[in-house]
Design a protein around this motif. Structure first.
Motif, PDB file in Angstrom:
ATOM      1  N   LYS A  94    -101.361  46.184  57.709  1.00 53.04           N
ATOM      2  CA  LYS A  94    -102.510  45.848  56.857  1.00 53.04           C
ATOM      3  C   LYS A  94    -102.894  47.019  55.961  1.00 53.04           C
ATOM      4  N   ASN A  95    -102.874  48.219  56.511  1.00 52.37           N
ATOM      5  CA  ASN A  95    -103.202  49.397  55.708  1.00 52.37           C
ATOM      6  C   ASN A  95    -102.191  49.612  54.589  1.00 52.37           C
ATOM      7  N   THR A  96    -100.924  49.394  54.894  1.00 51.24           N
ATOM      8  CA  THR A  96     -99.886  49.581  53.875  1.00 51.24           C
ATOM      9  C   THR A  96     -99.997  48.534  52.778  1.00 51.24           C
ATOM     10  N   LEU A  97    -100.281  47.290  53.159  1.00 50.69           N
ATOM     11  CA  LEU A  97    -100.472  46.241  52.152  1.00 50.69           C
ATOM     12  C   LEU A  97    -101.675  46.544  51.268  1.00 50.69           C
ATOM     13  N   LEU A  98    -102.748  47.050  51.874  1.00 53.66           N
ATOM     14  CA  LEU A  98    -103.921  47.413  51.086  1.00 53.66           C
ATOM     15  C   LEU A  98    -103.597  48.554  50.127  1.00 53.66           C
ATOM     16  N   TYR A  99    -102.945  49.570  50.633  1.00 54.73           N
ATOM     17  CA  TYR A  99    -102.600  50.734  49.816  1.00 54.73           C
ATOM     18  C   TYR A  99    -101.649  50.361  48.689  1.00 54.73           C
ATOM     19  N   ALA A 100    -100.560  49.661  49.030  1.00 54.16           N
ATOM     20  CA  ALA A 100     -99.553  49.324  48.026  1.00 54.16           C
ATOM     21  C   ALA A 100    -100.039  48.236  47.070  1.00 54.16           C
ATOM     22  N   GLY A 101    -100.678  47.196  47.598  1.00 53.11           N
ATOM     23  CA  GLY A 101    -101.112  46.095  46.745  1.00 53.11           C
ATOM     24  C   GLY A 101    -102.246  46.470  45.815  1.00 53.11           C
ATOM     25  N   LEU A 102    -103.336  46.991  46.378  1.00 52.14           N
ATOM     26  CA  LEU A 102    -104.480  47.369  45.542  1.00 52.14           C
ATOM     27  C   LEU A 102    -104.126  48.527  44.621  1.00 52.14           C
ATOM     28  N   GLY A 103    -103.345  49.478  45.115  1.00 56.01           N
ATOM     29  CA  GLY A 103    -102.940  50.601  44.270  1.00 56.01           C
ATOM     30  C   GLY A 103    -102.087  50.164  43.089  1.00 56.01           C
ATOM     31  N   THR A 104    -101.211  49.193  43.307  1.00 55.29           N
ATOM     32  CA  THR A 104    -100.367  48.693  42.213  1.00 55.29           C
ATOM     33  C   THR A 104    -101.208  47.994  41.152  1.00 55.29           C
ATOM     34  N   VAL A 105    -102.149  47.153  41.581  1.00 54.22           N
ATOM     35  CA  VAL A 105    -103.011  46.452  40.629  1.00 54.22           C
ATOM     36  C   VAL A 105    -103.837  47.442  39.816  1.00 54.22           C
ATOM     37  N   LEU A 106    -104.428  48.411  40.475  1.00 53.50           N
ATOM     38  CA  LEU A 106    -105.247  49.397  39.770  1.00 53.50           C
ATOM     39  C   LEU A 106    -104.414  50.222  38.798  1.00 53.50           C
ATOM     40  N   THR A 107    -103.200  50.582  39.193  1.00 50.38           N
ATOM     41  CA  THR A 107    -102.345  51.385  38.321  1.00 50.38           C
ATOM     42  C   THR A 107    -101.977  50.621  37.059  1.00 50.38           C
ATOM     43  N   VAL A 108    -101.585  49.364  37.205  1.00 50.93           N
ATOM     44  CA  VAL A 108    -101.184  48.570  36.044  1.00 50.93           C
ATOM     45  C   VAL A 108    -102.382  48.331  35.124  1.00 50.93           C
ATOM     46  N   VAL A 109    -103.529  47.946  35.698  1.00 52.84           N
ATOM     47  CA  VAL A 109    -104.712  47.638  34.895  1.00 52.84           C
ATOM     48  C   VAL A 109    -105.205  48.866  34.137  1.00 52.84           C
ATOM     49  N   SER A 110    -105.136  50.038  34.756  1.00 53.35           N
ATOM     50  CA  SER A 110    -105.654  51.248  34.107  1.00 53.35           C
ATOM     51  C   SER A 110    -104.639  51.892  33.162  1.00 53.35           C
ATOM     52  N   SER A 111    -103.359  51.697  33.415  1.00 59.55           N
ATOM     53  CA  SER A 111    -102.335  52.362  32.599  1.00 59.55           C
ATOM     54  C   SER A 111    -101.995  51.578  31.337  1.00 59.55           C
ATOM     55  N   LEU A 112    -102.102  50.255  31.391  1.00 59.61           N
ATOM     56  CA  LEU A 112    -101.702  49.435  30.249  1.00 59.61           C
ATOM     57  C   LEU A 112    -102.526  49.716  28.993  1.00 59.61           C
ATOM     58  N   PRO A 113    -103.863  49.763  29.050  1.00 64.15           N
ATOM     59  CA  PRO A 113    -104.619  50.061  27.813  1.00 64.15           C
ATOM     60  C   PRO A 113    -104.292  51.432  27.228  1.00 64.15           C
ATOM     61  N   VAL A 114    -104.079  52.429  28.086  1.00 66.06           N
ATOM     62  CA  VAL A 114    -103.737  53.763  27.582  1.00 66.06           C
ATOM     63  C   VAL A 114    -102.380  53.735  26.896  1.00 66.06           C
ATOM     64  N   ALA A 115    -101.416  53.056  27.517  1.00 65.33           N
ATOM     65  CA  ALA A 115    -100.088  52.950  26.912  1.00 65.33           C
ATOM     66  C   ALA A 115    -100.141  52.194  25.592  1.00 65.33           C
ATOM     67  N   TYR A 116    -100.967  51.164  25.526  1.00 65.75           N
ATOM     68  CA  TYR A 116    -101.123  50.388  24.290  1.00 65.75           C
ATOM     69  C   TYR A 116    -101.705  51.253  23.178  1.00 65.75           C
ATOM     70  N   ALA A 117    -102.691  52.076  23.513  1.00 68.28           N
ATOM     71  CA  ALA A 117    -103.293  52.959  22.510  1.00 68.28           C
ATOM     72  C   ALA A 117    -102.283  53.997  22.020  1.00 68.28           C
ATOM     73  N   PHE A 171    -107.470  55.332  37.553  1.00 63.61           N
ATOM     74  CA  PHE A 171    -107.595  56.159  36.348  1.00 63.61           C
ATOM     75  C   PHE A 171    -106.242  56.402  35.687  1.00 63.61           C
ATOM     76  N   GLY A 172    -105.276  55.566  35.993  1.00 67.10           N
ATOM     77  CA  GLY A 172    -103.983  55.640  35.331  1.00 67.10           C
ATOM     78  C   GLY A 172    -103.006  56.543  36.045  1.00 67.10           C
ATOM     79  N   ASP A 173    -101.738  56.327  35.743  1.00 72.10           N
ATOM     80  CA  ASP A 173    -100.643  57.118  36.300  1.00 72.10           C
ATOM     81  C   ASP A 173     -99.764  57.563  35.153  1.00 72.10           C
ATOM     82  N   ALA A 174     -99.408  58.837  35.121  1.00 72.70           N
ATOM     83  CA  ALA A 174     -98.685  59.397  33.981  1.00 72.70           C
ATOM     84  C   ALA A 174     -97.340  58.706  33.775  1.00 72.70           C
ATOM     85  N   PHE A 175     -96.575  58.514  34.837  1.00 70.65           N
ATOM     86  CA  PHE A 175     -95.268  57.870  34.700  1.00 70.65           C
ATOM     87  C   PHE A 175     -95.414  56.432  34.227  1.00 70.65           C
TER      88      PHE A 175
END
Length: 300
Positions: A94-117, A171-175
């Motif tokens: 459960k902890n791994t699913l929370l870490y991987a799932g929520l972390g992936t969603v947050l990374t994509v949502v926060s990184s996409l607008p920066v990449a678009y700009a 808050f985004g991921d550089a890669f």
């Protein structure tokens, strides 16, 4: 009539016997085909055989796992039930699913607008911002681990949890920013201009035009982030080691191995259960993943 057919066969190039040069060329082509496919099969076996050994060992009994036998007899499927019955194993899941799932969603949502700009906007300091993103990619996480730990543990009192690993992903991921930016560059600006002519603002253009066209790139970034979080050992060791209720599979597997250091069959079964979700995710998403990594851009 028969004589005419014989005449046609005699003059047909397809029925003429091959010359020595043609036979040599065909033989070389056949040998080349065999060599290429033999190397491919050898490379496939090189990667597959360790996993096959892992799977077979996980199905052996305690005594057989310590012998040289390569084939289980009988198949001990109960090993997987024993692993699931281990105290804390489902919590690690459960902890791994929370870490991987929520972390992936947050990374994509926060990184996409920066990449678009960075890909589509023209503003002063754009190249400097891109250089800063690339510099962050080159910065090893071990360099900032001490100040970050002091901040999360001492200032916010979040040690013993996974939140110090999840919150920064908002808050985004550089890669991820760099990879998405490279993919968005392949989207023609004419599509964006047409959307703006129809009255779309920047946010609506991003959601209605860019996101559907950038699905392969988004899928690639999501898979990269999911695999990273699922296999992350360093982060949970730093922040969650003091609280077994916050352990992930990668960190809990080390504890499981220590508790069952002579039960190789159970250790292998636990390893298979940790690897299986990642393999399944990649199996079903490999088309989008490969397309996103190769940055094929827009089709049709």
């Amino acid at each position: 009539m028969a004589q005419a057919l014989d005449t046609l066969k005699a003059t047909d190039p397809a029925t003429e016997p091959a010359t020595p040069a043609e036979r040599t060329a065909r033989r070389k082509a056949l040998l080349n085909w065999i060599a290429v496919h033999a190397l491919g099969v050898a490379a496939a076996l090189f990667f597959v055989l360790p996993f096959v050994f892992l799977l077979l060992t996980s199905l052996m009994s305690d005594q057989q796992a310590l012998t040289r036998d390569l084939w289980p007899h009988p198949f001990e499927w109960s090993n997987y039930r024993k692993v699931f019955d281990t105290p804390g194993f489902l919590t690690w899941w459960k902890n791994t699913l929370l870490y991987a799932g929520l972390g992936t969603v947050l990374t994509v949502v926060s990184s996409l607008p920066v990449a678009y700009a960075l890909a589509k906007f023209r503003f002063r300091g754009r190249h400097l911002s891109l250089m800063l993103v690339i510099s962050m990619m080159m910065l090893p996480p071990q360099v900032v681990v001490i100040p970050m730990y002091l901040f999360w543990a001492k200032q916010l009192d979040l040690s013993g949890t996974l939140w110090p690993l999840i919150i920064p992903m908002a808050f985004g991921d550089a890669f991820s920013i760099f990879l998405l930016r490279q993919f968005l560059l392949t989207i023609p600006n004419e599509y964006l201009d047409a959307a703006k002519v129809d009255g779309c603002g920047e946010f609506r253009t991003l959601m209605k035009v860019v996101v559907p066209m950038a699905r392969p790139g988004i899928a690639a970034v999501a898979l990269f982030q999911f695999f990273y979080a699922w296999n992350d050992y360093f982060g949970p060791q730093i922040y969650a080691s003091e609280n077994p209720a916050a352990w992930t599979l990668s960190y809990g597997l080390e504890s499981f191995k220590g508790a069952h250091h002579t039960d190789w069959n159970l250790t292998m079964a636990a390893t298979v259960l940790v690897m299986a979700p990642v393999i399944l995710v990649f199996f079903f998403a490999q088309k989008a993943f490969v397309e996103g990594v190769t940055l094929t851009g827009v089709k049709g």
